[in-house]
Design a protein around this motif. Structure first.
Motif, mmCIF file in Angstrom:
data_model
loop_
_atom_site.group_PDB
_atom_site.id
_atom_site.type_symbol
_atom_site.label_atom_id
_atom_site.label_comp_id
_atom_site.label_asym_id
_atom_site.label_seq_id
_atom_site.Cartn_x
_atom_site.Cartn_y
_atom_site.Cartn_z
ATOM 1 N N HIS A 65 22.100 39.114 10.933
ATOM 2 C CA HIS A 65 22.104 39.724 12.125
ATOM 3 C C HIS A 65 20.775 39.356 12.802
ATOM 4 C CE1 HIS A 65 25.125 42.302 10.512
ATOM 5 N NE2 HIS A 65 24.635 42.202 9.214
ATOM 6 N N PRO A 66 20.409 39.748 14.118
ATOM 7 C CA PRO A 66 19.487 39.635 14.814
ATOM 8 C C PRO A 66 17.911 39.713 13.804
ATOM 9 C CG PRO A 66 20.636 40.919 16.249
ATOM 10 C CD PRO A 66 21.255 40.887 14.739
ATOM 11 N N SER A 67 16.940 38.735 13.970
ATOM 12 C CA SER A 67 15.875 38.685 12.901
ATOM 13 C C SER A 67 15.015 40.033 13.404
ATOM 14 C CB SER A 67 15.163 37.658 13.531
ATOM 15 O OG SER A 67 14.721 37.411 14.899
ATOM 16 N N VAL A 84 23.737 40.847 -0.129
ATOM 17 C CA VAL A 84 22.753 40.381 0.561
ATOM 18 C C VAL A 84 21.415 39.525 -0.028
ATOM 19 C CG1 VAL A 84 21.152 41.348 2.162
ATOM 20 C CG2 VAL A 84 23.099 42.653 1.955
ATOM 21 N N ASN A 85 21.387 38.302 0.473
ATOM 22 C CA ASN A 85 20.445 37.591 0.012
ATOM 23 C C ASN A 85 20.869 37.271 -1.337
ATOM 24 O OD1 ASN A 85 18.882 37.714 2.377
ATOM 25 N ND2 ASN A 85 17.699 39.373 1.462
ATOM 26 N N ASP A 86 19.767 37.011 -2.422
ATOM 27 C CA ASP A 86 20.051 36.806 -3.722
ATOM 28 C C ASP A 86 20.410 38.054 -4.824
ATOM 29 O OD1 ASP A 86 19.630 34.089 -3.166
ATOM 30 O OD2 ASP A 86 17.445 34.112 -3.380
ATOM 31 N N GLU A 87 20.598 39.064 -4.256
ATOM 32 C CA GLU A 87 20.944 40.098 -4.873
ATOM 33 C C GLU A 87 22.279 40.023 -5.526
ATOM 34 O OE1 GLU A 87 19.026 42.947 -5.872
ATOM 35 O OE2 GLU A 87 17.357 41.820 -4.613
ATOM 36 N N GLY A 103 16.031 39.734 8.907
ATOM 37 C CA GLY A 103 16.033 38.247 8.331
ATOM 38 C C GLY A 103 16.859 38.216 6.998
ATOM 39 N N ASP A 104 17.611 39.146 6.597
ATOM 40 C CA ASP A 104 18.466 39.280 5.339
ATOM 41 C C ASP A 104 19.643 38.570 5.807
ATOM 42 O OD1 ASP A 104 16.770 40.700 3.670
ATOM 43 O OD2 ASP A 104 17.738 42.497 3.936
#
Length: 138
Positions: A65-67, A84-87, A103-104
């Motif tokens: 999504h937008p930063s 989401v991310n490394d989760e 930033g995700d």
């Protein structure tokens, strides 16, 4: 009034005042902007609310999504698989929620059912100049 009832009442009001901007982001996946308002007490920021609808078995591609975006997402109907991310990947049921920070990387967003539709409401606090909500990975 419970938090869930309050959120659903707010969603109903938002749907009634929908700006009706819709975008198909993948087969069987639709995003509709249901509210978009500059925040009067935070110059340069807006609250943008979107309804994400997934047909059975559908989902969106890995994306960001937008930063500038801080996001609160709540499943309204069905169940959503999200990573989401490394989760670890998690399945959220109707009434459950999560948040995403600026930033995700949203690697998985998919209807957990192959037979029932799913819907989620996402509330963005974002720079007003950021018009694109979903930025697919290249």
């Amino acid at each position: 009034m419970t938090k869930t009832a309050l959120l659903l009442a707010a969603a109903a009001v938002l749907f009634a005042t929908s700006v009706a901007a819709q975008e198909t982001i993948a087969p069987g996946a639709k995003v509709s902007v249901v509210f978009d308002q500059a925040l009067p007490n935070v110059p340069g920021k807006s609250m943008r609310v979107v309804l994400v609808e997934y047909d059975p078995g559908a989902g969106s591609h890995s994306h960001r999504h937008p930063s500038s975006a801080f996001i609160y997402a709540r499943v309204l109907e069905g169940a959503i698989r999200s990573k989401v991310n490394d989760e670890p990947e998690h399945t959220y049921q109707a009434g459950e929620s999560w948040m995403e920070k600026p930033g995700d990387h949203h690697q998985v967003s998919h209807n957990a059912s192959d037979t029932q539709p799913a819907k989620l409401l996402a509330v963005f606090v974002v720079d007003t100049s950021d018009r694109k909500i979903v930025i697919p990975d290249k």
